[in-house]
Design a protein around this motif. Sequence first.
Motif, PDB file in Angstrom:
ATOM      1  N   VAL A   1      80.239  17.134  47.425  1.00  0.00           N
ATOM      2  CA  VAL A   1      80.127  15.787  47.980  1.00  0.00           C
ATOM      3  C   VAL A   1      81.373  14.953  47.665  1.00  0.00           C
ATOM      4  CG1 VAL A   1      78.781  13.635  47.910  1.00  0.00           C
ATOM      5  CG2 VAL A   1      77.614  15.844  47.844  1.00  0.00           C
TER       6      VAL A   1
ATOM      7  N   ALA B   1      70.657  20.151  45.435  1.00  0.00           N
ATOM      8  CA  ALA B   1      70.890  19.340  44.233  1.00  0.00           C
ATOM      9  C   ALA B   1      69.755  18.352  44.008  1.00  0.00           C
ATOM     10  CB  ALA B   1      72.202  18.590  44.367  1.00  0.00           C
TER      11      ALA B   1
ATOM     12  N   LEU C   1      74.719  14.029  40.880  1.00  0.00           N
ATOM     13  CA  LEU C   1      73.892  15.148  41.315  1.00  0.00           C
ATOM     14  C   LEU C   1      73.990  16.314  40.344  1.00  0.00           C
ATOM     15  CD1 LEU C   1      74.713  15.190  45.141  1.00  0.00           C
ATOM     16  CD2 LEU C   1      72.590  14.419  44.060  1.00  0.00           C
TER      17      LEU C   1
ATOM     18  N   SER D   1      78.988  11.990  41.788  1.00  0.00           N
ATOM     19  CA  SER D   1      77.945  11.958  42.821  1.00  0.00           C
ATOM     20  C   SER D   1      76.550  11.749  42.246  1.00  0.00           C
ATOM     21  CB  SER D   1      77.957  13.262  43.631  1.00  0.00           C
ATOM     22  OG  SER D   1      77.600  14.356  42.810  1.00  0.00           O
TER      23      SER D   1
ATOM     24  N   GLU E   1      74.329  20.260  48.925  1.00  0.00           N
ATOM     25  CA  GLU E   1      73.787  18.952  48.579  1.00  0.00           C
ATOM     26  C   GLU E   1      72.263  18.955  48.649  1.00  0.00           C
ATOM     27  OE1 GLU E   1      74.397  14.246  49.754  1.00  0.00           O
ATOM     28  OE2 GLU E   1      75.403  15.789  50.930  1.00  0.00           O
ATOM     29  N   GLU E   2      71.715  19.711  49.593  1.00  0.00           N
ATOM     30  CA  GLU E   2      70.259  19.777  49.756  1.00  0.00           C
ATOM     31  C   GLU E   2      69.579  20.466  48.572  1.00  0.00           C
ATOM     32  OE1 GLU E   2      72.305  21.402  52.279  1.00  0.00           O
ATOM     33  OE2 GLU E   2      72.600  19.400  53.088  1.00  0.00           O
TER      34      GLU E   2
ATOM     35  N   TYR F   1      73.472  20.446  40.339  1.00  0.00           N
ATOM     36  CA  TYR F   1      73.350  21.636  41.182  1.00  0.00           C
ATOM     37  C   TYR F   1      72.771  22.776  40.354  1.00  0.00           C
ATOM     38  CZ  TYR F   1      76.326  18.959  44.258  1.00  0.00           C
ATOM     39  OH  TYR F   1      76.826  17.970  45.064  1.00  0.00           O
TER      40      TYR F   1
ATOM     41  N   CYS G   1      82.383  19.407  42.954  1.00  0.00           N
ATOM     42  CA  CYS G   1      81.233  18.873  43.683  1.00  0.00           C
ATOM     43  C   CYS G   1      81.532  18.896  45.183  1.00  0.00           C
ATOM     44  CB  CYS G   1      80.957  17.447  43.221  1.00  0.00           C
ATOM     45  SG  CYS G   1      79.644  16.622  44.149  1.00  0.00           S
TER      46      CYS G   1
END
Length: 65
Positions: A16, A53, A37, A35, A50-51, A39, A14
Amino acid sequence: MTAPDARILALLVCPVTKAPLTWKPDVSELWCRASRLAYPVREGVPMMLEEAARPLSDAELEQLR
Protein backbone atom coordinates in the motif's frame (compact mmCIF):
# COMPACT_ATOMS: atom_id res chain seq x y z
CA MET A 1 5.19 -21.00 12.73
CA THR A 2 7.69 -20.89 9.93
CA ALA A 3 9.48 -17.59 9.44
CA PRO A 4 10.02 -16.20 5.97
CA ASP A 5 13.55 -16.36 4.56
CA ALA A 6 15.62 -13.40 5.79
CA ARG A 7 16.62 -12.51 2.21
CA ILE A 8 12.97 -12.21 1.24
CA LEU A 9 12.13 -10.14 4.31
CA ALA A 10 14.85 -7.65 3.37
CA LEU A 11 13.19 -7.08 -0.02
CA LEU A 12 9.54 -6.86 1.04
CA VAL A 13 7.73 -3.56 1.47
CA CYS A 14 4.13 -2.70 2.21
CA PRO A 15 2.10 -3.01 -1.03
CA VAL A 16 0.00 0.00 0.00
CA THR A 17 2.66 2.53 1.08
CA LYS A 18 5.94 0.93 -0.08
CA ALA A 19 7.21 1.46 3.49
CA PRO A 20 9.44 -1.09 5.26
CA LEU A 21 7.89 -3.95 7.20
CA THR A 22 8.67 -5.30 10.66
CA TRP A 23 8.61 -9.08 11.26
CA LYS A 24 6.63 -9.99 14.39
CA PRO A 25 7.39 -13.68 15.00
CA ASP A 26 5.12 -13.97 18.04
CA VAL A 27 2.05 -13.43 15.83
CA SER A 28 3.59 -14.53 12.49
CA GLU A 29 2.86 -11.22 10.79
CA LEU A 30 4.63 -8.43 8.95
CA TRP A 31 3.63 -5.04 10.36
CA CYS A 32 3.64 -1.71 8.53
CA ARG A 33 3.59 1.42 10.63
CA ALA A 34 2.80 3.71 7.67
CA SER A 35 -0.33 1.88 6.51
CA ARG A 36 -1.26 0.58 9.98
CA LEU A 37 -1.67 -2.92 8.51
CA ALA A 38 -0.49 -6.38 9.55
CA TYR A 39 0.14 -8.94 6.81
CA PRO A 40 -0.10 -12.61 7.84
CA VAL A 41 2.64 -15.11 7.11
CA ARG A 42 1.36 -18.64 6.51
CA GLU A 43 3.81 -21.54 6.34
CA GLY A 44 6.62 -19.09 5.67
CA VAL A 45 4.80 -17.32 2.83
CA PRO A 46 3.88 -13.64 3.33
CA MET A 47 0.31 -12.85 2.25
CA MET A 48 1.03 -9.45 0.71
CA LEU A 49 -2.46 -8.52 -0.40
CA GLU A 50 -4.25 -5.58 1.19
CA GLU A 51 -7.36 -7.76 1.43
CA ALA A 52 -5.42 -10.31 3.54
CA ALA A 53 -4.15 -7.68 5.99
CA ARG A 54 -5.74 -6.63 9.23
CA PRO A 55 -5.65 -3.18 10.84
CA LEU A 56 -3.15 -2.66 13.64
CA SER A 57 -4.45 -1.36 16.95
CA ASP A 58 -3.00 1.72 18.61
CA ALA A 59 -1.35 -0.53 21.20
CA GLU A 60 0.29 -2.61 18.47
CA LEU A 61 1.54 0.54 16.73
CA GLU A 62 3.15 1.63 20.00
CA GLN A 63 5.25 -1.57 19.89
CA LEU A 64 6.79 -0.32 16.63
CA ARG A 65 8.09 2.94 18.16
